[in-house]
Design a protein around this motif. Structure first.
Motif, PDB file in Angstrom:
ATOM      1  N   SER A  62      50.597  40.793  49.758  1.00  0.00           N
ATOM      2  CA  SER A  62      49.916  41.671  48.820  1.00  0.00           C
ATOM      3  C   SER A  62      48.893  40.865  48.027  1.00  0.00           C
ATOM      4  O   SER A  62      49.038  39.654  47.833  1.00  0.00           O
ATOM      5  N   LEU A  63      47.856  41.545  47.564  1.00  0.00           N
ATOM      6  CA  LEU A  63      46.861  40.877  46.728  1.00  0.00           C
ATOM      7  C   LEU A  63      47.480  40.372  45.426  1.00  0.00           C
ATOM      8  O   LEU A  63      47.194  39.254  44.982  1.00  0.00           O
ATOM      9  N   LEU A  64      48.331  41.189  44.813  1.00  0.00           N
ATOM     10  CA  LEU A  64      48.926  40.775  43.557  1.00  0.00           C
ATOM     11  C   LEU A  64      49.796  39.541  43.729  1.00  0.00           C
ATOM     12  O   LEU A  64      49.876  38.689  42.840  1.00  0.00           O
ATOM     13  N   TRP A  65      50.456  39.422  44.878  1.00  0.00           N
ATOM     14  CA  TRP A  65      51.272  38.232  45.144  1.00  0.00           C
ATOM     15  C   TRP A  65      50.402  36.980  45.095  1.00  0.00           C
ATOM     16  O   TRP A  65      50.832  35.927  44.628  1.00  0.00           O
ATOM     17  N   ASP A  66      49.168  37.100  45.551  1.00  0.00           N
ATOM     18  CA  ASP A  66      48.275  35.940  45.594  1.00  0.00           C
ATOM     19  C   ASP A  66      47.631  35.633  44.250  1.00  0.00           C
ATOM     20  O   ASP A  66      47.390  34.468  43.931  1.00  0.00           O
ATOM     21  N   ILE A  67      47.331  36.662  43.446  1.00  0.00           N
ATOM     22  CA  ILE A  67      46.528  36.404  42.248  1.00  0.00           C
ATOM     23  C   ILE A  67      47.315  36.469  40.938  1.00  0.00           C
ATOM     24  O   ILE A  67      46.908  35.846  39.954  1.00  0.00           O
ATOM     25  N   ASP A 108      39.025  45.606  49.453  1.00  0.00           N
ATOM     26  CA  ASP A 108      40.029  44.947  48.623  1.00  0.00           C
ATOM     27  C   ASP A 108      40.103  45.558  47.228  1.00  0.00           C
ATOM     28  O   ASP A 108      41.166  45.544  46.605  1.00  0.00           O
ATOM     29  N   GLU A 109      38.991  46.100  46.724  1.00  0.00           N
ATOM     30  CA  GLU A 109      39.064  46.816  45.449  1.00  0.00           C
ATOM     31  C   GLU A 109      40.001  48.014  45.567  1.00  0.00           C
ATOM     32  O   GLU A 109      40.796  48.286  44.660  1.00  0.00           O
ATOM     33  N   ARG A 110      39.898  48.724  46.675  1.00  0.00           N
ATOM     34  CA  ARG A 110      40.772  49.876  46.894  1.00  0.00           C
ATOM     35  C   ARG A 110      42.218  49.424  47.082  1.00  0.00           C
ATOM     36  O   ARG A 110      43.153  50.039  46.569  1.00  0.00           O
ATOM     37  N   ARG A 111      42.373  48.339  47.831  1.00  0.00           N
ATOM     38  CA  ARG A 111      43.720  47.796  48.058  1.00  0.00           C
ATOM     39  C   ARG A 111      44.350  47.367  46.738  1.00  0.00           C
ATOM     40  O   ARG A 111      45.530  47.630  46.476  1.00  0.00           O
ATOM     41  N   LEU A 112      43.568  46.703  45.878  1.00  0.00           N
ATOM     42  CA  LEU A 112      44.083  46.287  44.577  1.00  0.00           C
ATOM     43  C   LEU A 112      44.487  47.502  43.752  1.00  0.00           C
ATOM     44  O   LEU A 112      45.547  47.501  43.106  1.00  0.00           O
ATOM     45  N   TYR A 113      43.684  48.543  43.773  1.00  0.00           N
ATOM     46  CA  TYR A 113      44.021  49.726  42.980  1.00  0.00           C
ATOM     47  C   TYR A 113      45.321  50.358  43.471  1.00  0.00           C
ATOM     48  O   TYR A 113      46.183  50.729  42.665  1.00  0.00           O
ATOM     49  N   ASP A 114      45.478  50.442  44.792  1.00  0.00           N
ATOM     50  CA  ASP A 114      46.714  50.990  45.339  1.00  0.00           C
ATOM     51  C   ASP A 114      47.924  50.160  44.923  1.00  0.00           C
ATOM     52  O   ASP A 114      48.993  50.700  44.606  1.00  0.00           O
ATOM     53  N   GLU A 115      47.754  48.838  44.906  1.00  0.00           N
ATOM     54  CA  GLU A 115      48.861  47.978  44.501  1.00  0.00           C
ATOM     55  C   GLU A 115      49.179  48.153  43.021  1.00  0.00           C
ATOM     56  O   GLU A 115      50.347  48.111  42.613  1.00  0.00           O
ATOM     57  N   LEU A 116      48.155  48.363  42.203  1.00  0.00           N
ATOM     58  CA  LEU A 116      48.405  48.586  40.780  1.00  0.00           C
ATOM     59  C   LEU A 116      49.097  49.922  40.536  1.00  0.00           C
ATOM     60  O   LEU A 116      49.917  50.044  39.625  1.00  0.00           O
ATOM     61  N   LEU A 117      48.786  50.924  41.349  1.00  0.00           N
ATOM     62  CA  LEU A 117      49.545  52.179  41.264  1.00  0.00           C
ATOM     63  C   LEU A 117      51.011  51.939  41.610  1.00  0.00           C
ATOM     64  O   LEU A 117      51.921  52.482  40.967  1.00  0.00           O
ATOM     65  N   HIS A 118      51.244  51.121  42.630  1.00  0.00           N
ATOM     66  CA  HIS A 118      52.621  50.797  43.021  1.00  0.00           C
ATOM     67  C   HIS A 118      53.313  50.015  41.906  1.00  0.00           C
ATOM     68  O   HIS A 118      54.487  50.268  41.598  1.00  0.00           O
ATOM     69  N   LEU A 119      52.586  49.085  41.293  1.00  0.00           N
ATOM     70  CA  LEU A 119      53.158  48.347  40.169  1.00  0.00           C
ATOM     71  C   LEU A 119      53.491  49.300  39.026  1.00  0.00           C
ATOM     72  O   LEU A 119      54.526  49.154  38.361  1.00  0.00           O
ATOM     73  N   GLY A 120      52.638  50.289  38.812  1.00  0.00           N
ATOM     74  CA  GLY A 120      52.935  51.286  37.794  1.00  0.00           C
ATOM     75  C   GLY A 120      54.243  52.008  38.060  1.00  0.00           C
ATOM     76  O   GLY A 120      55.009  52.288  37.136  1.00  0.00           O
ATOM     77  N   ALA A 121      54.508  52.293  39.334  1.00  0.00           N
ATOM     78  CA  ALA A 121      55.773  52.945  39.675  1.00  0.00           C
ATOM     79  C   ALA A 121      56.947  52.043  39.327  1.00  0.00           C
ATOM     80  O   ALA A 121      57.993  52.504  38.851  1.00  0.00           O
ATOM     81  N   ARG A 145      51.083  60.614  38.470  1.00  0.00           N
ATOM     82  CA  ARG A 145      50.323  61.758  37.959  1.00  0.00           C
ATOM     83  C   ARG A 145      49.577  61.401  36.678  1.00  0.00           C
ATOM     84  O   ARG A 145      48.613  62.081  36.305  1.00  0.00           O
ATOM     85  N   ASP A 146      50.021  60.352  35.984  1.00  0.00           N
ATOM     86  CA  ASP A 146      49.384  59.944  34.738  1.00  0.00           C
ATOM     87  C   ASP A 146      48.266  58.936  34.955  1.00  0.00           C
ATOM     88  O   ASP A 146      47.621  58.519  33.987  1.00  0.00           O
ATOM     89  N   MET A 147      48.043  58.527  36.203  1.00  0.00           N
ATOM     90  CA  MET A 147      46.987  57.580  36.530  1.00  0.00           C
ATOM     91  C   MET A 147      45.967  58.243  37.454  1.00  0.00           C
ATOM     92  O   MET A 147      46.339  59.090  38.271  1.00  0.00           O
ATOM     93  N   PRO A 148      44.690  57.893  37.349  1.00  0.00           N
ATOM     94  CA  PRO A 148      43.743  58.352  38.370  1.00  0.00           C
ATOM     95  C   PRO A 148      44.227  57.924  39.752  1.00  0.00           C
ATOM     96  O   PRO A 148      44.749  56.815  39.919  1.00  0.00           O
ATOM     97  N   ARG A 149      44.039  58.784  40.741  1.00  0.00           N
ATOM     98  CA  ARG A 149      44.640  58.521  42.055  1.00  0.00           C
ATOM     99  C   ARG A 149      43.857  57.539  42.900  1.00  0.00           C
ATOM    100  O   ARG A 149      44.416  56.913  43.805  1.00  0.00           O
ATOM    101  N   THR A 150      42.565  57.387  42.639  1.00  0.00           N
ATOM    102  CA  THR A 150      41.709  56.540  43.459  1.00  0.00           C
ATOM    103  C   THR A 150      40.728  55.792  42.569  1.00  0.00           C
ATOM    104  O   THR A 150      40.507  56.178  41.416  1.00  0.00           O
ATOM    105  N   PRO A 151      40.100  54.726  43.090  1.00  0.00           N
ATOM    106  CA  PRO A 151      39.049  54.065  42.305  1.00  0.00           C
ATOM    107  C   PRO A 151      37.929  55.020  41.918  1.00  0.00           C
ATOM    108  O   PRO A 151      37.366  54.905  40.823  1.00  0.00           O
TER     109      PRO A 151
END
Length: 296
Positions: free
Chosen positions: A32-37, A153-166, A173-179
């Motif tokens: 995952s991107l977050l794992w790296d950064i 990768d911007e899209r990938r990062l956003y998806d990972e941040l949504l997962h982190l939010g979970a 539902r409280d976050m925008p769904r896409t960049p």
């Protein structure tokens, strides 16, 4: 991102009901991107900008002002926040418990914000805003301190941040769904909600009194009065530079073409030097241990 945690606020009344029954989110792992950064030492340069974005929200700023120990225990607060953040990405199953712990911690945090509105730390819109600040700041940090992310990768990062939010108990539902949905949301928040709160002013004041780090040796304690002013100015400079330009303008923060050139030069040095460091210096302790364990 400021755990301990700046997830405090909300202009609405009372906490939202907890999430209903659902499967637990899968913890992060290698690939995952977050794992790296998220465990890279360069994160330490970008986290203060995220905190400023968070506390520029009147309710979040009031929550931190009223309930945080950032004035009386700044180093301990920072250490606890950083350790919590590292657990989110590198803690495995502990990440899920950390998300639950943070929500328990914030159940009793409430008050009145700078606009006279009641807030509660678990109000969904404000709790989500604190998490949402990670996206623009990560992108700014990538641009200056790592390498700019392409659209994929911007899209990938956003998806990972949504997962982190979970993992943190934030309903998607409280976050925008896409960049594409994020940026209009972000622009509206900047325009309609953010302000130069007292906590923002304090965090961006290089004269703010900060004691030497906890456990500092005798030499550092003696030289701290000399070291603190230039370190504080550098801290404020990097923090201001990593804020999105629209936020700087809205908050009335000065930033010149000379400042921009200076930040770019600093970023060139950081991008060159940090990848050459041995792993024990490049990664924070929990990230280093998780990466080592993943290789065995």
């Amino acid at each position: 991102m400021d755990s301990g945690h700046a997830h405090a606020a909300g202009p609405d009344t009372g906490p939202a009901p907890g999430p209903g029954p659902r499967s637990e989110p899968v913890p992060f792992g290698p690939g995952s991107l977050l794992w790296d950064i998220a465990g890279d030492v360069r994160l330490l340069l970008s986290l203060p900008a995220a905190l400023v974005l968070q506390v520029a929200h009147p309710a979040v700023g009031a929550g931190v002002d009223d309930h945080s120990v950032f004035r009386t225990d700044p180093w301990g607060r920072a250490e606890r926040s950083l350790d919590s953040l590292q657990l989110w990405v590198y803690g495995g199953e502990q990440a899920l418990e950390e998300g639950r712990r943070l929500r328990r911690l914030h159940r009793t945090i409430s008050g009145t914000d700078t606009r006279g509105r009641p807030y509660h730390a678990l109000t969904p819109a404000s709790y989500a805003w604190v998490h949402a600040t990670a996206y623009p700041v990560f992108l700014r940090a990538a641009q200056y301190l790592f390498h700019p992310l392409d659209e994929r990768d911007e899209r990938r990062l956003y998806d990972e941040l949504l997962h982190l939010g979970a993992i943190l108990g934030i309903d998607q539902r409280d976050m925008p769904r896409t960049p594409e949905e994020f940026w209009p949301y972000f622009d509206t928040m900047v325009r309609e909600e953010l302000e130069r709160t007292p906590v923002v002013a304090e965090l961006l004041d290089p004269r703010r009194p900060i004691p030497p780090p906890d456990g500092a040796g005798a030499f550092l304690r003696r030289t701290w009065p000399v070291l603190r002013p230039p370190l504080a100015r550098l801290h404020v400079f990097v923090t201001t530079g990593l804020l999105p330009p629209a936020v700087r303008e809205h908050l009335g923060l000065a930033w010149t073409a000379r400042d921009e050139r200076g930040l770019r030069r600093l970023g060139t040095v950081v991008r060159t030097v940090v990848p050459l460091l041995p792993e024990r210096l490049r990664y924070l302790p929990r990230a280093r241990a998780a990466r080592r364990a993943a290789r065995t």
